[in-house]
Design a protein around this motif. Structure first.
Motif, PDB file in Angstrom:
ATOM      1  N   PRO A  91     -12.442  43.331 -12.945  1.00 43.94           N
ATOM      2  CA  PRO A  91     -11.085  43.125 -13.437  1.00 43.94           C
ATOM      3  C   PRO A  91     -10.385  41.923 -12.798  1.00 43.94           C
ATOM      4  N   TYR A  92      -9.512  41.322 -13.604  1.00 44.83           N
ATOM      5  CA  TYR A  92      -8.577  40.309 -13.122  1.00 44.83           C
ATOM      6  C   TYR A  92      -7.316  40.408 -13.958  1.00 44.83           C
ATOM      7  N   SER A  93      -6.231  39.858 -13.420  1.00 40.04           N
ATOM      8  CA  SER A  93      -4.945  39.961 -14.106  1.00 40.04           C
ATOM      9  C   SER A  93      -4.040  38.815 -13.669  1.00 40.04           C
TER      10      SER A  93
ATOM     11  N   LYS B   2      -4.535  42.719 -19.012  1.00 40.03           N
ATOM     12  CA  LYS B   2      -5.623  42.868 -18.047  1.00 40.03           C
ATOM     13  C   LYS B   2      -6.866  42.239 -18.654  1.00 40.03           C
TER      14      LYS B   2
ATOM     15  N   TRP C 262      -9.900  39.668 -22.464  1.00 42.30           N
ATOM     16  CA  TRP C 262      -8.491  39.788 -22.081  1.00 42.30           C
ATOM     17  C   TRP C 262      -7.796  40.652 -23.117  1.00 42.30           C
TER      18      TRP C 262
ATOM     19  N   LYS D 218       1.453  38.415 -18.746  1.00 40.15           N
ATOM     20  CA  LYS D 218       1.862  39.062 -17.500  1.00 40.15           C
ATOM     21  C   LYS D 218       1.537  40.546 -17.429  1.00 40.15           C
ATOM     22  N   ASP D 219       1.478  41.231 -18.561  1.00 44.54           N
ATOM     23  CA  ASP D 219       1.203  42.665 -18.514  1.00 44.54           C
ATOM     24  C   ASP D 219      -0.218  43.009 -18.950  1.00 44.54           C
TER      25      ASP D 219
ATOM     26  N   SER E 289     -11.313  41.246 -17.814  1.00 44.72           N
ATOM     27  CA  SER E 289     -12.496  41.482 -17.003  1.00 44.72           C
ATOM     28  C   SER E 289     -13.490  40.362 -17.265  1.00 44.72           C
TER      29      SER E 289
ATOM     30  N   ASN F 169     -10.142  36.124  -9.539  1.00 43.70           N
ATOM     31  CA  ASN F 169      -9.499  35.268 -10.529  1.00 43.70           C
ATOM     32  C   ASN F 169     -10.418  34.077 -10.793  1.00 43.70           C
TER      33      ASN F 169
END
Length: 140
Positions: free
Chosen positions: A31-33, A17, A9, A14-15, A19, A45
């Motif tokens: 990727p996940y966010s 990203k 991470w 919140k901003d 993986s 997720n």
């Protein structure tokens, strides 16, 4: 048997990203966010991955239980829906619903129900979701 996966991470909640990657390479820097986790943006997720793991584990466990009853399925389809709610303690997984259909020629419904209940209780992911969690944490 051991299986491993990793996550990276970068940035704020919140901003930022992240993986995830698996030892097998099936997921490689996927990727996940925040938005894929909480805002419905397309992408994976952690909760979706838990639901997938539960569906796969349960399907195999059901096949094993059916085999004990001398029933061989042509197909088992399991859809797992994980529910996460914001509670006082924070976001919490509050349930997983397994929606299962199986095609088993000449199956006795009572034997199928017994096998499904045994698989639900006995699959390793079902047991994991109510288990002690330990941790080792260190700063780099």
């Amino acid at each position: 048997m051991k299986r491993s996966a990793s996550a990276i991470w970068q940035g704020g909640l919140k901003d930022g990203k992240g993986s995830v990657s698996t030892e097998s390479g099936v997921l490689a820097q996927t990727p996940y966010s925040f938005s894929t986790r909480f805002e419905g943006e397309r992408g994976t997720n952690p909760e979706e991955l838990i639901a997938a793991a539960h569906a796969g584990c349960f399907s195999m466990a059901l096949s094993a239980e059916l085999g004990k009853a001398s029933l061989i399925p042509e197909a088992i389809r399991t859809h797992a829906t994980l529910t996460m709610d914001r509670l006082e303690a924070g976001w919490t997984v509050t349930g997983i619903h397994l929606d299962v259909t199986a095609k088993i020629p000449s199956a006795d419904p009572a034997k199928f129900d017994a096998a499904a209940n045994a698989a639900k209780a006995g699959c390793p992911i079902s047991r994991l979701l109510n288990t002690k969690i330990t941790m080792t944490a260190a700063l780099e």
